[in-house]
Design a protein around this motif. Structure first.
Motif, PDB file in Angstrom:
ATOM      1  N   THR A 101       0.825  -1.209   0.000  1.00 22.77           N
ATOM      2  CA  THR A 101       0.000   0.000   0.000  1.00 22.77           C
ATOM      3  C   THR A 101       0.859   1.259   0.000  1.00 22.77           C
ATOM      4  N   TRP A 102       2.095   1.167   0.480  1.00 16.49           N
ATOM      5  CA  TRP A 102       2.988   2.323   0.498  1.00 16.49           C
ATOM      6  C   TRP A 102       3.610   2.576  -0.870  1.00 16.49           C
ATOM      7  N   SER A 103       3.534   1.625  -1.779  1.00 13.95           N
ATOM      8  CA  SER A 103       4.186   1.801  -3.077  1.00 13.95           C
ATOM      9  C   SER A 103       3.307   2.537  -4.085  1.00 13.95           C
ATOM     10  N   TRP A 108       2.519   8.537  -1.935  1.00 12.64           N
ATOM     11  CA  TRP A 108       3.737   9.354  -1.866  1.00 12.64           C
ATOM     12  C   TRP A 108       3.432  10.820  -2.164  1.00 12.64           C
ATOM     13  N   LEU A 109       2.437  11.091  -2.992  1.00 13.72           N
ATOM     14  CA  LEU A 109       2.041  12.465  -3.262  1.00 13.72           C
ATOM     15  C   LEU A 109       1.475  13.113  -2.001  1.00 13.72           C
ATOM     16  N   PHE A 114       2.505  16.560   3.012  1.00  8.61           N
ATOM     17  CA  PHE A 114       2.668  16.709   4.463  1.00  8.61           C
ATOM     18  C   PHE A 114       4.066  17.204   4.793  1.00  8.61           C
ATOM     19  N   PHE A 115       5.066  16.673   4.115  1.00  4.61           N
ATOM     20  CA  PHE A 115       6.435  17.066   4.422  1.00  4.61           C
ATOM     21  C   PHE A 115       6.727  18.493   3.994  1.00  4.61           C
ATOM     22  N   TRP A 116       6.108  18.950   2.950  1.00  6.45           N
ATOM     23  CA  TRP A 116       6.345  20.311   2.473  1.00  6.45           C
ATOM     24  C   TRP A 116       5.570  21.351   3.275  1.00  6.45           C
TER      25      TRP A 116
END
Length: 119
Positions: A101-103, A108-109, A114-116
């Motif tokens: 599910t992480w792939s 990832w988008l 979240f990281f930005w």
């Protein structure tokens, strides 16, 4: 006169960032050490290794949330990633189902968004 003020403000900002980074590192390490000590004190001989790891993760995530050593969304991602990693170590569980599910590119988008995000 204004040049010396600008220089001192830049230097003060650099020092404040360095102190903030160091304090977050100390809080992160404090949370990890405290979690390890709590697991050592509270574990039972009948617990499996996976149960001890999950108990460590519980105390560690509580410590990270309380101290805000890392952002709360990163603690949530850490919990999921750590659980998949630890559950994947057992022979009775198949972690491949959870890792797939992480792939997905959409995941990832969302994580990149979240990281930005700025605090």
């Amino acid at each position: 006169m204004s040049d010396s003020r600008n220089y001192s403000i830049k230097q003060l900002t650099k020092i404040q960032l360095k102190v903030a980074r160091q304090s977050r590192t100390i809080l992160f390490l404090f949370s990890a050490v405290t979690s390890m000590l709590l697991v050592l004190l509270l574990r039972d001989p009948s617990f499996t290794d996976t149960q001890n790891y999950v108990m460590f993760l519980l105390f560690f995530s509580i410590g990270l949330w309380v101290t805000e050593a890392i952002p709360p969304f990163a603690v949530g991602i850490l919990i999921v990633g750590f659980m998949v990693f630890i559950v994947g170590q057992e022979n009775s569980m198949d972690a491949k189902r959870y890792v797939q599910t992480w792939s997905d590119g959409v995941i990832w988008l969302f994580l990149g968004g979240f990281f930005w995000q700025k605090e």
